[in-house]
Enzyme design. Structure first.
Site, PDB file in Angstrom:
ATOM      1  N   GLU A  16     -45.293  19.857 -47.893  1.00 34.99           N
ATOM      2  CA  GLU A  16     -44.290  20.640 -47.862  1.00 34.99           C
ATOM      3  C   GLU A  16     -44.057  20.725 -49.266  1.00 34.99           C
ATOM      4  O   GLU A  16     -43.679  20.652 -50.475  1.00 34.99           O
ATOM      5  CB  GLU A  16     -43.217  18.835 -48.482  1.00 34.99           C
ATOM      6  CG  GLU A  16     -43.457  18.147 -47.110  1.00 34.99           C
ATOM      7  CD  GLU A  16     -42.261  17.127 -47.006  1.00 34.99           C
ATOM      8  OE1 GLU A  16     -41.843  16.944 -45.913  1.00 34.99           O
ATOM      9  OE2 GLU A  16     -41.260  16.548 -48.013  1.00 34.99           O
ATOM     10  N   GLU A  62     -44.157  14.836 -39.513  1.00 30.97           N
ATOM     11  CA  GLU A  62     -43.108  13.808 -39.445  1.00 30.97           C
ATOM     12  C   GLU A  62     -41.961  14.207 -38.780  1.00 30.97           C
ATOM     13  O   GLU A  62     -40.784  14.854 -38.874  1.00 30.97           O
ATOM     14  CB  GLU A  62     -43.400  14.116 -41.140  1.00 30.97           C
ATOM     15  CG  GLU A  62     -44.716  13.973 -42.074  1.00 30.97           C
ATOM     16  CD  GLU A  62     -44.478  13.687 -44.025  1.00 30.97           C
ATOM     17  OE1 GLU A  62     -42.728  13.522 -44.229  1.00 30.97           O
ATOM     18  OE2 GLU A  62     -44.955  13.966 -44.061  1.00 30.97           O
TER      19      GLU A  62
END
Length: 456
Positions: free
Chosen positions: A174, A354
């Site tokens: 991220e 995720e």
């Protein structure tokens, strides 16, 4: 205990080679903040700033995984998953972020990887899940070009120690969060408030990703290589022109800012125009480096994003169920996102690295009946199946998270785990969602029974 009834089509079959897993990150679970020569990370320092963590806590102990890893690996094996995504704490293995390596830290990850392999679980390693060595931050951190090269050295060092046993290596987790939440909004480490620095950080992260891929391949790395992005479909709050324009811009900053350079070697023109003087400083060859081919692209998905030109939209007004983070439960957005990625970019195999939700779980009589999480996971797994059925090359799915853990600026107040952690005693309790996931995987594999007991 019997697994809860499967709330999705029990006859839906995923490909036999589809990868099922669970995920964690080093700072959120390991603890051992000063154990065995570990250096400080930017999150160690950030947690000491008054008021930045909701409950005033820190990651010094977290889930004490540094000392309890065998128990946690037994839990992973008992679930019946084929993969475990974990991250390495850079300051644990190289305290200053450059120079000398910490043998004790390297030994820890070697034991972890060997323990996974002994239990039949493939290790999926993430190099950077936000805990940059603080020593590098004191020299400018990701805003400095030199950190790009220190990251490449770190990647090569980890490959030299573990590369022969790793299934896949993620460079960064991220980068949008590191850049925007950490350097523009200041709500995550290192806690800066500068758009021009944040944009340069995002560029340096991407350049370091490409250089690391090239260096790893040049060193004979056989693990699959890629990056993990947090992405979401961006919807306009209304059909009005202003909201639609804002949605387009926000899509540019969240999705196209990372996808376009990775696959087309350029930043989106509309976002560059919006940034103006804050656009990144790009050196010759940078964009070609960023576009170095990957073996996979990882996606983290939790909910959709909604853009409003005047900032008045809020999730609670949508009528959809909300998680404890205040995020909408919006599984169709995952299908929408995967279809769009496949349509608009020449993507390699995609992994949902995720996906999960925080709810207000309660431990009652030794059990956690988290029906909301069971429904959330089942709906999102079904959404992945819908994308697969429409030709999207999705190769794997991993639940976030294995354990309740330190949830960054929220401290320990938000529980994402399928295993409950009593932070006072460090006792692990398997939630209904873990039983459900195990049952689902057993149906997929048709193993009777799975090789390890769930209460291990």
């Amino acid at each position: 205990m019997n697994a809860p009834e499967l709330p999705v089509d029990p006859h839906r079959r995923f490909p036999d080679d589809f990868v099922w897993g669970v995920a964690t990150s080093s700072f959120q679970i390991e603890g051992g903040a000063e154990a065995d020569g570990k250096g400080a990370s930017i999150w160690d320092r950030f947690c000491r700033r008054p008021g930045v963590i909701a409950d005033g806590n820190n990651g010094d102990v977290a889930c004490d995984h540094y000392h309890r890893w065998p128990e946690d690996l037994d839990l992973i094996a008992a679930l019946g998953v084929g993969a475990y995504r974990f991250s390495v704490s850079w300051p644990r293995v190289q305290p200053a972020g450059q120079g000398a390596w910490n043998a004790a830290g390297l030994d820890f990850y070697e034991r972890l990887v060997d323990g996974l392999l002994a239990r039949g679980v493939a290790p999926y390693l993430t190099l950077n899940h936000w805990d940059l060595p603080d020593a590098l931050q004191q020299r400018g951190g990701w805003a400095e070009r030199d950190t790009v090269h220190r990251f490449v050295d770190y990647a090569l060092g980890m490959h030299a120690r573990l590369g022969d046993r790793i299934a896949a290596i993620t460079t960064h987790n991220e980068p949008w969060v590191i850049a925007t939440m950490g350097h523009e909004w200041g709500v995550f480490a290192p806690g800066l408030n500068s758009r021009d620095i944040a944009v340069q950080v995002s560029h340096h992260l991407m350049v370091s990703h490409g250089l690391a891929l090239r260096a790893l391949r040049g060193s004979g790395c056989r693990a699959r290589l890629g990056i993990v992005l947090n992405l979401a479909p961006v919807h306009a709050a209304t059909a009005g022109a202003a909201d639609r324009a804002m949605a387009r811009l926000e899509d540019g900053r969240l999705v196209r800012w990372y996808m376009d350079p990775l696959f087309y070697g350029r930043y989106p023109a509309d976002v560059l125009e919006f940034l103006g003087a804050d656009a990144p400083r790009v050196e010759d060859g940078d964009m070609t480096t960023i576009a170095t081919p990957m073996d996979f692209l990882g996606i983290n998905y939790y909910s959709r994003s909604v853009a409003s030109a005047d900032g008045t939209w809020h999730a609670g007004g949508s009528g959809l169920a909300l998680t404890d983070m205040g995020w909408e439960v919006f599984p169709s957005g995952l299908t929408e996102l995967l279809l769009r990625l496949h349509r608009d970019w020449p993507v390699p195999p995609l992994y949902v690295k995720e996906n999960g939700a925080a709810f207000r779980d309660e431990l009652v009589d030794g059990r956690v009946h988290d029906a909301e999480r069971v429904a959330y996971l089942a709906a999102h797994i079904a959404a992945v199946g819908d994308a697969l059925a429409q030709g999207v090359p999705v190769a794997g799915y991993m639940v976030w998270s294995l354990l309740d853990n330190f949830e960054w600026a929220s401290g320990y107040a938000k529980r994402f785990g399928i295993v409950h952690v009593d932070y006072a005693t460090q006792r692990r309790t398997v939630k209904d969602s873990a039983h459900w996931y195990r049952g689902f995987l057993q149906r997929q594999s048709r193993q009777q029974p799975l090789p390890h007991p769930i209460e291990a």
